[in-house]
Design a protein around this motif. Structure first.
Motif, mmCIF file in Angstrom:
data_model
loop_
_atom_site.group_PDB
_atom_site.id
_atom_site.type_symbol
_atom_site.label_atom_id
_atom_site.label_comp_id
_atom_site.label_asym_id
_atom_site.label_seq_id
_atom_site.Cartn_x
_atom_site.Cartn_y
_atom_site.Cartn_z
ATOM 1 N N VAL A 146 0.842 -1.202 0.000
ATOM 2 C CA VAL A 146 0.000 0.000 0.000
ATOM 3 C C VAL A 146 0.876 1.251 0.000
ATOM 4 N N ARG A 147 1.980 1.210 0.757
ATOM 5 C CA ARG A 147 2.902 2.351 0.776
ATOM 6 C C ARG A 147 3.448 2.644 -0.617
ATOM 7 N N ASN A 148 3.831 1.583 -1.340
ATOM 8 C CA ASN A 148 4.358 1.767 -2.693
ATOM 9 C C ASN A 148 3.312 2.367 -3.641
ATOM 10 N N LEU A 149 2.045 1.970 -3.448
ATOM 11 C CA LEU A 149 0.980 2.524 -4.287
ATOM 12 C C LEU A 149 0.723 3.993 -3.972
ATOM 13 N N VAL A 150 0.929 4.379 -2.716
ATOM 14 C CA VAL A 150 0.792 5.798 -2.363
ATOM 15 C C VAL A 150 1.895 6.608 -3.044
ATOM 16 N N LYS A 151 3.110 6.049 -3.058
ATOM 17 C CA LYS A 151 4.232 6.758 -3.676
ATOM 18 C C LYS A 151 4.093 6.807 -5.202
ATOM 19 N N ASP A 152 3.635 5.712 -5.807
ATOM 20 C CA ASP A 152 3.470 5.657 -7.259
ATOM 21 C C ASP A 152 2.366 4.651 -7.562
ATOM 22 N N ASN A 153 1.227 5.144 -8.043
ATOM 23 C CA ASN A 153 0.060 4.272 -8.206
ATOM 24 C C ASN A 153 0.013 3.567 -9.561
ATOM 25 N N ARG A 154 1.095 3.601 -10.317
ATOM 26 C CA ARG A 154 1.141 2.841 -11.558
ATOM 27 C C ARG A 154 1.378 1.366 -11.223
ATOM 28 N N VAL A 155 0.648 0.475 -11.894
ATOM 29 C CA VAL A 155 0.683 -0.952 -11.584
ATOM 30 C C VAL A 155 1.101 -1.733 -12.818
ATOM 31 N N VAL A 156 2.063 -2.644 -12.649
ATOM 32 C CA VAL A 156 2.444 -3.578 -13.703
ATOM 33 C C VAL A 156 1.884 -4.946 -13.324
ATOM 34 N N TYR A 157 1.011 -5.490 -14.141
ATOM 35 C CA TYR A 157 0.366 -6.751 -13.813
ATOM 36 C C TYR A 157 1.361 -7.903 -13.915
ATOM 37 N N GLY A 158 1.206 -8.891 -13.064
ATOM 38 C CA GLY A 158 2.083 -10.046 -13.035
ATOM 39 C C GLY A 158 1.462 -11.245 -13.724
ATOM 40 N N GLY A 159 2.027 -12.426 -13.478
ATOM 41 C CA GLY A 159 1.497 -13.657 -14.041
ATOM 42 C C GLY A 159 1.682 -13.767 -15.548
ATOM 43 N N GLY A 160 2.676 -13.062 -16.110
ATOM 44 C CA GLY A 160 2.915 -13.116 -17.546
ATOM 45 C C GLY A 160 2.009 -12.217 -18.364
ATOM 46 N N ALA A 161 1.218 -11.373 -17.698
ATOM 47 C CA ALA A 161 0.275 -10.517 -18.414
ATOM 48 C C ALA A 161 0.993 -9.538 -19.340
ATOM 49 N N ALA A 162 2.116 -8.961 -18.855
ATOM 50 C CA ALA A 162 2.844 -7.994 -19.676
ATOM 51 C C ALA A 162 3.429 -8.672 -20.919
#
Length: 293
Positions: free
Chosen positions: A244-260
């Motif tokens: 949650v702290r990391n999302l407060v600092k930067d709310n950009r999300v890279v999806y896991g599980g091979g999605a990228a």
């Protein structure tokens, strides 16, 4: 909340992941500076106690200390608390050199006892003159001082550790006082409610300081059936707090599980359909390499 919940799904706390997710989000948002996108973890304390179940865990907007009142007859609840936070010993002053005191008669013993009592009463008077109605001391005090505190209707907590003392001072906007002579009303910490929290049929009690002057200090209190569960739950909660702290600092999300990787492969495949000649083969090989990893 979804990112924090995913982090908890594979842990031993998975059956209570909704509870822990809410605790993590509420704790971080309570102390976060959203303008600066900063989270001070020093204001979040994670504590635990064996007993109960994971679902009994809770977030306290304040401080929990693993101590109780120094005397069993002291009140268990103090409202509108004005707290004297002491790091000085609650005992008569001693010379800072090697000394020896020989008592050879009953009268001398009574004089010594009377001197100690007068010093204790002087210390209690200095505390009460500031308007304090609760004492939190880093050091201990003997039964005589404890009895005098009780008779003067001044609840006290002793043997509170250094980190807890600092957290209480931050939460209550109080000042840590190293000497009784330095006590003043401006240095008292303030809290709306101080109460003892008991655990079922056991004699274990903890002190809860709530409705503090500094509302940003919080404590996540973890319960569990044994020490291993409590320790694992505390580690899992710490990881969720970091998410949650990391999302407060930067709310950009890279999806896991091979999605990228799959998204890249699909984009390359779509581009290959629009390209003619020999370049199609190169793009198809790149698509195949991305898809197969």
């Amino acid at each position: 909340m979804a990112s924090s919940a995913v982090n908890l799904l594979s842990r031993s706390v998975s059956k209570a992941h909704d509870k822990f997710t809410q605790i993590a989000v509420d704790a971080v948002l309570s102390v976060a500076d959203l303008d600066r996108k900063d989270v001070d973890f020093e204001l979040i304390k994670v504590d635990g106690k064996v007993g109960g179940s994971l679902e009994d865990s809770l977030l306290v907007k304040g401080v929990i200390v693993d101590k109780d009142m120094s005397h069993p007859q002291m009140p268990r609840i103090v409202r509108d608390a004005k707290i004297a936070i002491l790091t000085c010993a609650f005992e008569p002053p001693k010379p800072k050199t090697k000394h020896k005191l020989d008592i050879t008669s009953v009268d001398e013993f009574k004089r010594l006892q009377s001197y100690e009592k007068s010093k204790f009463e002087e210390m209690i008077k200095q505390i009460k003159d500031t308007g304090a109605n609760l004492v939190i001391c880093q050091w201990g005090f003997d039964d005589e001082a404890n009895h005098l505190l009780l008779t003067n209707k001044l609840p006290a907590v002793r043997w509170v550790g250094g980190p807890e003392i600092e957290l209480i001072a931050i939460a209550t906007n109080g000042r840590i006082v190293p000497r009784f002579e330095d006590l003043s009303p401006e240095k008292l910490g303030k809290a709306g409610l101080v109460r003892e929290l008991s655990f079922g049929t056991t004699r274990d009690r903890m002190l809860v300081i709530e409705e503090c002057a500094n509302t940003r200090a919080v404590t996540a209190f973890v319960r569990g059936s044994n020490k291993m569960i409590v320790d694992e739950a505390k580690r899992a909660l710490h990881d969720a707090l970091c998410v949650v702290r990391n999302l407060v600092k930067d709310n950009r999300v890279v999806y896991g599980g091979g999605a990228a990787e799959i998204a890249c492969s699909v984009a390359v495949s779509d581009a290959a359909d629009k390209v003619g000649s020999v370049h199609v083969c190169l793009l198809e090989k790149r698509w195949d390499a991305n898809f197969r990893g």
